[in-house]
Structures are given as structure tokens and as C-alpha cells.
Write an enzyme that holds these catalytic residues in place. Sequence first.
Site, PDB file in Angstrom:
ATOM      1  N   LYS A  40      39.207  83.633  24.171  1.00 36.83           N
ATOM      2  CA  LYS A  40      39.108  83.902  25.588  1.00 36.83           C
ATOM      3  C   LYS A  40      40.446  83.758  26.310  1.00 36.83           C
ATOM      4  CE  LYS A  40      37.970  80.625  28.126  1.00 36.83           C
ATOM      5  NZ  LYS A  40      37.357  79.493  28.831  1.00 36.83           N
ATOM      6  N   THR A  41      41.125  82.666  26.009  1.00 37.56           N
ATOM      7  CA  THR A  41      42.397  82.422  26.684  1.00 37.56           C
ATOM      8  C   THR A  41      43.415  83.500  26.337  1.00 37.56           C
ATOM      9  OG1 THR A  41      41.888  80.100  26.436  1.00 37.56           O
ATOM     10  CG2 THR A  41      44.082  80.642  27.192  1.00 37.56           C
ATOM     11  N   ASP A 227      38.480  82.669  35.352  1.00 36.34           N
ATOM     12  CA  ASP A 227      38.113  82.020  34.097  1.00 36.34           C
ATOM     13  C   ASP A 227      36.842  81.197  34.318  1.00 36.34           C
ATOM     14  OD1 ASP A 227      38.257  81.119  31.531  1.00 36.34           O
ATOM     15  OD2 ASP A 227      39.899  79.705  31.872  1.00 36.34           O
ATOM     16  N   GLU A 228      36.080  80.962  33.264  1.00 32.80           N
ATOM     17  CA  GLU A 228      34.880  80.110  33.329  1.00 32.80           C
ATOM     18  C   GLU A 228      33.945  80.524  34.473  1.00 32.80           C
ATOM     19  OE1 GLU A 228      34.427  78.132  30.913  1.00 32.80           O
ATOM     20  OE2 GLU A 228      36.210  76.980  30.401  1.00 32.80           O
ATOM     21  N   GLN A 258      27.429  78.639  27.854  1.00 33.86           N
ATOM     22  CA  GLN A 258      28.162  77.385  28.001  1.00 33.86           C
ATOM     23  C   GLN A 258      28.150  76.888  29.438  1.00 33.86           C
ATOM     24  OE1 GLN A 258      31.769  76.690  25.556  1.00 33.86           O
ATOM     25  NE2 GLN A 258      31.614  78.854  25.054  1.00 33.86           N
ATOM     26  N   ARG A 606      31.857  73.038  18.836  1.00 31.45           N
ATOM     27  CA  ARG A 606      33.170  72.388  18.861  1.00 31.45           C
ATOM     28  C   ARG A 606      33.708  72.208  17.444  1.00 31.45           C
ATOM     29  NH1 ARG A 606      34.515  74.270  22.798  1.00 31.45           N
ATOM     30  NH2 ARG A 606      32.518  75.311  22.605  1.00 31.45           N
TER      31      ARG A 606
END
Length: 735
Positions: A40-41, A227-228, A258, A606
Site C-alpha cells: 500500500k505504501t 491513506d487508511e 482492517q 501481522r
Amino acid sequence: MNAPPAPPHDYLARLNAEQRAAVETLDGPLLVLAGAGTGKTRVLTTRFAHLLMTGRAQPHQVLSVTFTNKAAREMRERVGSILQRPVEGLWLGTFHALAARMLRRHAELVGLTSSFTILDTDDQQRLLKQVMDAEGIDLKRWPPNGLMSVIQRWKDRGLTPDRIPVAETSDYANNRAEKLYAAYQARLVTLNACDFGDLPLHITEILRTQPDVLERYHRTFRYILVDEYQDTILVQYLWLRLLAQGHKNICCVGDDDQSIYSWRGAEIENILRFERDFPGAVIVRLEQNYRSTQPILSAASGLIARNEGRLGKTLRSGRKDASGERVRVVSLWDSDEEARMVGGRIEEARRDGQNLSEIAILVRAGFQTRAFEERLITLNIPYRVYGGAKFYERQEIRDAIAYFRALSQPADDLAFERIVNTPKRGLGDTAIAALHRMSRDEQVPLRFAAERLIQTDAIRPRPRAALRELLEGMTRWNAALEKEGHVVVAAQVLEESGYTDMWKNDRSIEAAGRLDNLKELLRAMTDFATLGAFLEHIALVMENDDNSEGAKVGLMTLHAAKGLEFDMVFLPGWEEGLFPSQRSLDEGGAKSLEEERRLAYVGITRARKYCTISHAANRRIYGNWVNSIPSRFLEELPESEIMREGGIKQAPRIPSSVFSAGAPLSSMRRPRVIEAGAWEVDQRPEREKAFSVGTRVFHQKFGYGRVTGVDDDKLEIEFERAGTKRVLDRFVEPA
DNA sequence: AGGTTAGTAATTTTT
DNA sequence: TTACTAACCT
């Protein structure tokens, strides 16, 4: 995820097809559904770079919004290295930082000046209490925190006191909530202050009501990156929508699976509704995962598939070494045994050469970390608890900052009140009350009221002299600020106010650490040109203490783990009531259950290689033993992806797997026996107590140490890790 | 004014 | 169990 940045010419070639689509779809609204670990980043930063490389926009014409300072910092760095030049003048930051920056330009439109103070939660609470008190509310009957959350919710939804619809009213304090909200906001204005919720609220209000201001921003921002997105609250969404009305080039990246912050006001509907909100929107899914093995992804996918309200996507492993160990599900007798199991396996992994910083224990609630901490101390395994008391939250830091705030903002009554009798100057309730009376009667901030008060004989000579000394100091420091610079003055303030002396004279063990923290604070100040710039930073960037030397096992809540990844992950406490949390279920029912499930999904994803989930049949909560049944989430994991260990469920008699390697035998508990649902407490035979100075001993909580003093049954012990403590001899045993 | 004690409440917390 | 707050004593 961690690959070095690509040089400009081939930055697109390094993307997979779906990432490339997300980067190259430049015009019009775009929603990128980015699953965990799908790069994503990289997409966000490459897209930013692409906008500049294709000449679509100048750096300052792109608005990039993140949720955390960490994400903002990371993005800034990566954009810089892709462009191979430093990036300046960017509108890149957190929602709050960007809102604050805009608000400083237009503060007068909401009755503030551009130098307004940003209050933290503590100040907010104290202020609200004062307001409620002034309105004659019975604080016992109506807890201020309740009103705080009502107000918070209104702010999250973009509602100013005059615009609360009937459907959103609250019956708090016999329908006085709205009036109190208005009074609180008015009080903030007189203090020239804002709380966190005000930042997006005010700026949205300005954009909504001032077309010329809005138009100016439309001209500035050609492209918007978010973002997010799944974590946005309504007012942030409104803010974005207003800004996006201009060019319609808004790109939101997020993952509905998420979304775990609904209790903080985040509305998952914002992302679910994207297509309707932004007509003509394109949706791109990123499903190629570069982080975890296939069994881990399949287990996580199987679990999250049980949720109803989701846009839907399925992770595939894009790793070459995608095959791997199944997810382990371990059943244990009690929480102590669970801690021993986790500790034992970490010890084993360490022996096998596993880097400790690649191991994490993720828990549902903060209090669960204690059991693991104790175990890790015993085993001598270094660990770090994340998200505990943060640097800025520490008393000494808050006190010091209050001094600085009081200097830079004479109207900041909250800061002044905090420092007026810290360190103790002999100003008691009577003196403080007189001060408030003066302030109210004269309609001036406390600091000016104090100036007048010392001219009168309204308070006794002793406190009056103390107050005079403080005020003289402040005048002196204010004058010095111009000449000496803020760092020198800051040191002077702490010294001359008697604040550092207060801690030097403090006998407690933490005092030395506090003085160190103050030094660190002064050092941090040197990074800023002015006191004002520093205070802005402090208010917005709630930085964690970052002395993370050496490899340490990570201990944190599932919430704090979002965005991180580890080779080996432990997920303890998967029991009904604890996870999913009973409290959460009580409050939000089916919707909350889905959020808890997303939390479980975040936890599993994770892990890169190893994931161990566990539950215990008996757990000690608030001092008493509670027996608990396995979490429903365990049943929801696809059987083909997991490996079960331990047979507690069938025969809860004897711990089936004991991982006590290296642990002192004495710290092991004998298995207890259940009789008709009641507990028979472990009765340890009375031991001989014979301790003398120099004896090496072991303590359950503090670990190993040496006796340095004996006073009947009280021992003074110098512990290897926990420092010198006085403990009763029955709590230690010979090592 | 300040320290001591008894009573009570108890998730998650990007800013 | 612990940690925080409010009443209470010195």
C-alpha cells in the site's frame, strides 16, 4: 515492502499489474482496496511521484493525508528518495496537522487568533469539569467523561453546538448537554484554544461557510491522496469531500477488513459508500500479498470471510517461499501456563537464532501484557511494551510544557493553573480560589489576575510572596525569550522555578529518569526555531520514547500492531469475553463482533512465517479466577490451515504441554484441581525462611537479586533488572 | 497545606 | 490485582 526505492526511470516497472493500475489511474475518484501486506505504501508514494513526473501537478498542489505521524514521516522520506531531491512545501501530514495548518491561516473566522493553543485530553477534561462546575452540574451524578464523549461524538460528526439535529441530541444531564457543549466551546475561544476534535471541525466549518476560502483551496489542490480511508471519521470525510469538489481527483487507499477504530468515531461506512459518494469512482483491489505464508493468509481469509459488511477481497501470497507452517492453536490450562508456553517458545526461537525484534506478542487489552512481561523478565528475555505511557504524557514533560505554554500564551489558563503551585509553593485551595475570583471579576486570564492579586491583601503574605516570585520569574523569562532563544530560556525556567529541584529532592526511584526526560525534552527543543514551533509539534506529534536499542520482543495490543509485521507472532487470550471482548459485544452487538473479527484478522496478518494462537481454560481477571471457553474465532479458522495442540478442552486436568525449559522450577505452579466448579487454591508447604545479606534470591515479579539488608521479615534486595526494592521475605525464594 | 487511607472501578486510543 | 480518587486526619 522494504525494498530500496527505485530510481525514477523504472519506478513503474517495479509494480505488479494491480499496483500499476492504482498508480496510473490519475483522474477522477479512485478507491484502492489494499489488503494487508499488499504494498500500500509503495502505491501511495509511487502515485505521488507519478503525479509529479507526468507533470500533472507541482509538489505543493497535492494534498496527502495520513493518520499517523509515523506514516506521514515514512511517506515524506520515500517520496523524497523516489524524486531524488528533498521535498519541501508539501501538504503532506496527518489529518490533524494539516487541519491545524489550515486553521492557523483562518483562525479569526472561528474567533481564535493564529497562535491558538492545542489542548490535550488532560486539559480538555479539566476544562470541561470547570465548565460543568460553573453551570452547577452535579459532577458525581454526571461524570464529565460521559459528556466528553458526547461532545466528542458531535465533533466527529461535524456538528457545532448550534447545528445539532434532533436525532443526535443527548439526554445527558437532563438535556443540558447541548448547553454545556456551547459553554465549553465558548470557554475554548476565550482561552484561544482548540481541542483535538476542533481541528477538523473548525476547518470543515470554515470551508462549508466561506466559499471564497474553499475556492482558494480548490485552486491549490489538484490531487488528493488519502491513506487508511477506512478509519476516517465523518467530519474528516466531509472535509475531504469539500476539498475534492474542485477537481474530483481524490484517491483513497484503505482496507475495510482492517477498520478497527469505530469506537474512536471511525465510520467504516465511509469506505463502503465510496462509489456512491464519488460518482464515477474506479475501484482497484490489491490482493497480492508479499508478507505472509499461504497458510497464514488462508487462515486469516477464512476468518474474515465470516463478516457480512465488507467489499470483499481475497489475499494471495506473492512470496516465492509461500508454503509454510500451519497456524498453531494451543489450548492451555490457565493463563500462567499460557505465559510459560509463549515464553518457552520465544526462548527456543532465540536459541535457534531468531532475532527477538522479529517476535511479537499481540493482546486484546493492555492489562494482558503484564503476565507476559513477568514471564519474560524471569526468562531474562528483553522486551519492549509499545503504546504504554508516552513521552509527552509523562508528568514531568507535561509540567515542563505547561510552563512553556504559560509563557508563550498568557491566556492559557489551563497551563498557568498547572504550574502555579508546581512545584509546591504553598498556594492552597484558598489562594487558588481567590485567583479565580479575581480572574472572573476582572474578566482577565489567570496570569493577569495574579498580577493584580498580589497588589491586594486578599491572600496571606506567604502565598502572596510565592506568587509574586513566580510572576516576576515569568516576566523575566518572557523578556529573555527574545534575547537568549527558547532552549536557553527553557533550561532557565526549569531551574529557576524550582522544578528540577523538586525532582532532585524526590527520593523515589523514578526521579532520576524524570530528570533525564527533561534533558531529552530540552534536546528535542533544539530541533525547532521557535518556542511556538516546538509547542505545535508537541501538541500534534505525540511521540513515543524511542530508546529502542537492541533486539527486543514486542509486546502490544492488537490495535497498536496495525501496520507492523513480524516473523513470529503470538496471539494469546482467544477466549469468549476477552476476545471477542464482552464489553464490545454488549455495546455494539453484531457490528462490534465484526470489528472484533477484523481485529483478529489484523492480528493474524501481522505474521510473516509463524503464528501461534492460544487460549486458556482458566484466567485470573482482577484478582479472581474465571474459567473461560475458547473464542468462537477459533472455530471459524479453516481446519485445513491450522494445527491444534494441547487437549485442555476434553480433559482439563493436567497441563499437556509444559514449556518450562530454563525456568526456575520454583516458579512453576502445580496443576490445580477443580471440584464442583470451585477452586482449591494451591497450598505450598511452608518453607524455611533463612535469608542473610548476600544471598541470591528470586522474586516472581522482579526476577533475580541479592539481599542487601534484613529487617525481621522485610528484606532489602538489589534486583538485577528491577533495581533496589523492599519486599517481604515470603515473596522471594533462594535462587 | 499536604500526606494518608479507604473505597471503587476496571478495553481498544493513530491525533 | 492495581490504580486512581475523594474524604480524612495531622
